[in-house]
Write an enzyme that holds these catalytic residues in place. Structure first.
Site, PDB file in Angstrom:
ATOM      1  N   ASP A 257      -7.044  -1.602  -4.504  1.00 20.60           N
ATOM      2  CA  ASP A 257      -8.104  -1.214  -3.564  1.00 20.60           C
ATOM      3  C   ASP A 257      -9.041  -0.196  -4.201  1.00 20.60           C
ATOM      4  O   ASP A 257     -10.263  -0.266  -4.037  1.00 20.60           O
ATOM      5  CB  ASP A 257      -7.506  -0.610  -2.293  1.00 20.60           C
ATOM      6  CG  ASP A 257      -6.620  -1.566  -1.523  1.00 20.60           C
ATOM      7  OD1 ASP A 257      -6.805  -2.789  -1.640  1.00 20.60           O
ATOM      8  OD2 ASP A 257      -5.735  -1.074  -0.795  1.00 20.60           O
TER       9      ASP A 257
ATOM     10  N   ASP B  80       0.851  -1.191   0.000  1.00 20.85           N
ATOM     11  CA  ASP B  80       0.000   0.000   0.000  1.00 20.85           C
ATOM     12  C   ASP B  80       0.884   1.237   0.000  1.00 20.85           C
ATOM     13  O   ASP B  80       1.995   1.213   0.537  1.00 20.85           O
ATOM     14  CB  ASP B  80      -0.906   0.026   1.233  1.00 20.85           C
ATOM     15  CG  ASP B  80      -2.024  -1.011   1.170  1.00 20.85           C
ATOM     16  OD1 ASP B  80      -2.384  -1.419   0.055  1.00 20.85           O
ATOM     17  OD2 ASP B  80      -2.530  -1.391   2.235  1.00 20.85           O
TER      18      ASP B  80
END
Length: 152
Positions: free
Chosen positions: A127, A111
Site C-alpha cells: 500500500d 495489513d
C-alpha cells in the site's frame, strides 16, 4: 531494466514483511512501537482502502490485473525515458502485485502498520509503495510531463 528491479524489490519486501506479520503478529492484538501513536496490528483486509467493498475478491483481482496490463503495455509501447515516470509506475505495479498475491493466496490482504494516533486504516508495505508511486506519478504529470513534446 530499472523498472523490473524496482518491481521485484517491492514485491520481495512486501511479501517478506507480510510473512513476518503472519508468523509473528497473528497471536497478538497489537504491539505498540510508540504507545498510542504507531502499533503493529495484524489485520485480514478483505476489502479495499478504508475497508470498502468487503469480500469482493474477484473484483479486486480483475481490476488489479487490468491495471497491471495497462502499465506493462504502456511501458513496452511508449518506452518512457523519464526515470521519475518509470520509478512511479514500477512502485505502483510492485505494490499492486504484492497485494494481488495475498488476494489469490489467502483471499485477503495482510495489513499491519497501524497509526492509532490518527485512526488511520491499517496498511502494509505494498500500500505504501502504491501511494508513494501515485504521488510521484501525479508530480510527474503535473510538473514534468510536456504535452507539446508528445504532439511533435
Amino acid at each position: 531494466m530499472l523498472w523490473f528491479i524496482i518491481i521485484a524489490a517491492v514485491i520481495a519486501l512486501d511479501q517478506y514483511t507480510k510473512y513476518l506479520a503472519l508468523t509473528r503478529l497473528v497471536n497478538y492484538d497489537t504491539i505498540p512501537l510508540i504507545e498510542n501513536v504507531f502499533h503493529l496490528t495484524f489485520v485480514k483486509n478483505r476489502g479495499a482502502a478504508f475497508g470498502i467493498l468487503q469480500n469482493q475478491k474477484w473484483f479486486f483481482i480483475v481490476v488489479t490485473g487490468a491495471i497491471m496490463i495497462g502499465i506493462i503495455y504502456y511501458i513496452y509501447r511508449e518506452k518512457p525515458e523519464s526515470k521519475l515516470l518509470m520509478i512511479s509506475l514500477s512502485m505502483i505495479l510492485g505494490g499492486a502485485v504484492g497485494n494481488l498475491i495475498d488476494r489469490i493466496r489467502y483471499s485477503y490482504v495482510v495489513d499491519f502498520f497501524d497509526f492509532t494516533l490518527i485512526n488511520f486504516p491499517v496498511f502494509n508495505v505494498a500500500d505504501s509503495f502504491v501511494v508513494v508511486g501515485t504521488i510521484f506519478l501525479s508530480y510527474y504529470l503535473l510538473f514534468k510531463y510536456d504535452a507539446k513534446k508528445d504532439e511533435a
